[in-house]
Scaffold this active site. Structure first.
Site, PDB file in Angstrom:
ATOM      1  N   LYS A   1     -16.363  -7.142   6.055  1.00  0.00           N
ATOM      2  CA  LYS A   1     -15.271  -8.011   6.545  1.00  0.00           C
ATOM      3  C   LYS A   1     -15.064  -7.730   8.035  1.00  0.00           C
ATOM      4  CE  LYS A   1     -12.674  -7.198   2.255  1.00  0.00           C
ATOM      5  NZ  LYS A   1     -11.533  -6.456   1.707  1.00  0.00           N
TER       6      LYS A   1
ATOM      7  N   HIS B   1       0.841  -1.203   0.000  1.00  0.00           N
ATOM      8  CA  HIS B   1       0.000   0.000   0.000  1.00  0.00           C
ATOM      9  C   HIS B   1       0.878   1.256   0.000  1.00  0.00           C
ATOM     10  CE1 HIS B   1      -3.122  -2.598   2.312  1.00  0.00           C
ATOM     11  NE2 HIS B   1      -3.575  -2.442   1.083  1.00  0.00           N
TER      12      HIS B   1
ATOM     13  N   ARG C   1      -2.142  -6.067  -8.303  1.00  0.00           N
ATOM     14  CA  ARG C   1      -1.020  -6.962  -8.003  1.00  0.00           C
ATOM     15  C   ARG C   1      -0.880  -8.033  -9.072  1.00  0.00           C
ATOM     16  NH1 ARG C   1      -3.308  -8.148  -2.179  1.00  0.00           N
ATOM     17  NH2 ARG C   1      -5.062  -8.295  -3.592  1.00  0.00           N
TER      18      ARG C   1
ATOM     19  N   SER D   1      -3.055  -7.686   3.010  1.00  0.00           N
ATOM     20  CA  SER D   1      -3.268  -7.514   4.451  1.00  0.00           C
ATOM     21  C   SER D   1      -3.689  -8.849   5.084  1.00  0.00           C
ATOM     22  CB  SER D   1      -4.365  -6.474   4.708  1.00  0.00           C
ATOM     23  OG  SER D   1      -3.978  -5.227   4.212  1.00  0.00           O
TER      24      SER D   1
END
Ligand code: PNS
Length: 163
Positions: free
Chosen positions: A41, A17, A90, A128
């Site tokens: 979440k 990040h 990514r 994460s």
């Protein structure tokens, strides 16, 4: 004045990040890093904790502001006069979700464009969730997150007594 928003969960902020924050902050006058509230979440860190960690690890980047938001991203963008949404890509697995999100946002507000930065190769594997999993099983996360964040993760896991 070009204002960009880098939205996300940031639970917690990783070196991946931070790489996106550093690079995209050079493309805009102001970059607002915005933590989503009310995410479905179940997070490890509260929104306040995530905001506070982001503030600490970006304190050397003068045009970066940290905030949190709820509701639609395009509404938040409009409220802040932002014309750019920044997202990191990514791998190809990110692509479908990101494409869907950026197209939905563009249909809702054609004045806001999403730009994608490909994550630097050294962080292409990083998320994460992986960081949290490594930490929960007692692994060293200092390669994945800034030292300040690694300490916070370790403290949090101790308080939750789940290591
Ligand atoms: O880090 P994340 O969890 O991948 O970030 C996702 C985020 C916060 C960018 C996305 O969930 C979002 O923008 N949520 C706000 C609600 C919204 O605007 N949804 C419509 C776009 S599909």
């Amino acid at each position: 004045m070009k204002i960009g928003i880098y939205p996300g969960s940031f639970d917690p902020v990783t070196k991946g990040h931070l790489d996106i924050i550093r690079r995209s902050s050079k493309m805009v006058d102001v970059l607002i890093v915005a933590v989503l509230k009310n995410n479905s979440k179940s997070p490890l860190f509260s929104v306040e904790e995530r905001v506070s960690m982001l503030k600490e690890v970006t304190k050397d980047i003068s045009n970066v502001q940290i905030d949190s938001f709820s509701g639609l991203l395009v509404d938040y963008a409009r409220k802040n006069n932002a014309s750019i949404i920044v997202r990191g890509l990514r791998a190809v697995t990110d692509f479908e979700y990101e494409l869907q999100m950026s197209q939905t946002n563009r249909i809702m507000d054609s004045d806001v464009d999403t730009i994608f930065l490909t994550t630097s190769l050294e962080y292409a594997y990083l998320s994460s969730s992986t960081v949290k999993e490594v930490a929960m099983y007692g692994g060293d996360v200092s390669k994945f997150v800034p030292e300040y964040v690694a300490d916070k993760i370790n403290d949090k896991i101790k308080t939750l007594n789940i290591s």
